[in-house]
Design a protein around this motif. Structure first.
Motif, PDB file in Angstrom:
ATOM      1  N   GLU A  78       0.833  -1.209   0.000  1.00  0.00           N
ATOM      2  CA  GLU A  78       0.000   0.000   0.000  1.00  0.00           C
ATOM      3  C   GLU A  78       0.870   1.262   0.000  1.00  0.00           C
ATOM      4  O   GLU A  78       0.623   2.202  -0.763  1.00  0.00           O
ATOM      5  CB  GLU A  78      -0.927   0.000   1.210  1.00  0.00           C
ATOM      6  CG  GLU A  78      -1.822   1.214   1.295  1.00  0.00           C
ATOM      7  CD  GLU A  78      -2.573   1.297   2.599  1.00  0.00           C
ATOM      8  OE1 GLU A  78      -3.571   2.020   2.630  1.00  0.00           O
ATOM      9  OE2 GLU A  78      -2.163   0.666   3.597  1.00  0.00           O
TER      10      GLU A  78
ATOM     11  N   GLU B 208      -5.902   4.093  -7.223  1.00  0.00           N
ATOM     12  CA  GLU B 208      -7.037   3.173  -7.095  1.00  0.00           C
ATOM     13  C   GLU B 208      -6.597   1.839  -6.493  1.00  0.00           C
ATOM     14  O   GLU B 208      -7.273   1.275  -5.630  1.00  0.00           O
ATOM     15  CB  GLU B 208      -7.668   2.949  -8.461  1.00  0.00           C
ATOM     16  CG  GLU B 208      -8.934   2.129  -8.428  1.00  0.00           C
ATOM     17  CD  GLU B 208      -9.567   2.008  -9.801  1.00  0.00           C
ATOM     18  OE1 GLU B 208     -10.003   0.895 -10.120  1.00  0.00           O
ATOM     19  OE2 GLU B 208      -9.601   3.005 -10.550  1.00  0.00           O
ATOM     20  N   THR B 209      -5.459   1.363  -6.924  1.00  0.00           N
ATOM     21  CA  THR B 209      -4.940   0.098  -6.403  1.00  0.00           C
ATOM     22  C   THR B 209      -4.542   0.242  -4.939  1.00  0.00           C
ATOM     23  O   THR B 209      -4.763  -0.668  -4.134  1.00  0.00           O
ATOM     24  CB  THR B 209      -3.754  -0.392  -7.247  1.00  0.00           C
ATOM     25  OG1 THR B 209      -4.157  -0.415  -8.625  1.00  0.00           O
ATOM     26  CG2 THR B 209      -3.314  -1.772  -6.843  1.00  0.00           C
TER      27      THR B 209
ATOM     28  N   THR C  13      -7.600  -0.069  -2.926  1.00  0.00           N
ATOM     29  CA  THR C  13      -7.990  -1.479  -2.825  1.00  0.00           C
ATOM     30  C   THR C  13      -7.153  -2.179  -1.757  1.00  0.00           C
ATOM     31  O   THR C  13      -7.675  -2.948  -0.941  1.00  0.00           O
ATOM     32  CB  THR C  13      -7.821  -2.190  -4.181  1.00  0.00           C
ATOM     33  OG1 THR C  13      -8.639  -1.533  -5.142  1.00  0.00           O
ATOM     34  CG2 THR C  13      -8.207  -3.653  -4.096  1.00  0.00           C
TER      35      THR C  13
ATOM     36  N   ASP D 242      -8.384  -1.444   1.653  1.00  0.00           N
ATOM     37  CA  ASP D 242      -9.538  -2.278   2.024  1.00  0.00           C
ATOM     38  C   ASP D 242      -9.090  -3.668   2.476  1.00  0.00           C
ATOM     39  O   ASP D 242      -9.589  -4.200   3.465  1.00  0.00           O
ATOM     40  CB  ASP D 242     -10.510  -2.409   0.842  1.00  0.00           C
ATOM     41  CG  ASP D 242     -11.252  -1.127   0.532  1.00  0.00           C
ATOM     42  OD1 ASP D 242     -11.321  -0.241   1.408  1.00  0.00           O
ATOM     43  OD2 ASP D 242     -11.776  -1.017  -0.596  1.00  0.00           O
TER      44      ASP D 242
END
Length: 68
Positions: free
Chosen positions: A18, A39-40, A43, A46
């Motif tokens: 991250e 965007e990744t 993700t 999350d």
């Protein structure tokens, strides 16, 4: 290696991924690449949240894993 240790190791790896994706998003010159990296990274955030929850559940269910 215990399940808790494996989950904690995976969580640590996800945190690193991250952070690297966030860095790539900030340093990328191409707008499309910035968007994809960002965007990744979201993700991965999350996934990190889910793994953190799982670590807490493991520690609650199996006190011997707490803090290891």
């Amino acid at each position: 290696m215990t399940v808790a240790s494996n989950v904690k190791q995976c969580l640590s790896t996800i945190k690193g991924i991250e952070a690297q994706l966030s860095s790539l998003a900030l340093n990328s010159l191409e707008e499309e690449a910035k968007a994809v990296f960002h965007e990744t990274a979201l993700t991965m955030a999350d996934v990190k949240k889910d793994l953190q929850y799982r670590v807490l559940e493991l520690e609650r269910q199996e006190p011997q894993y707490k803090g290891s």
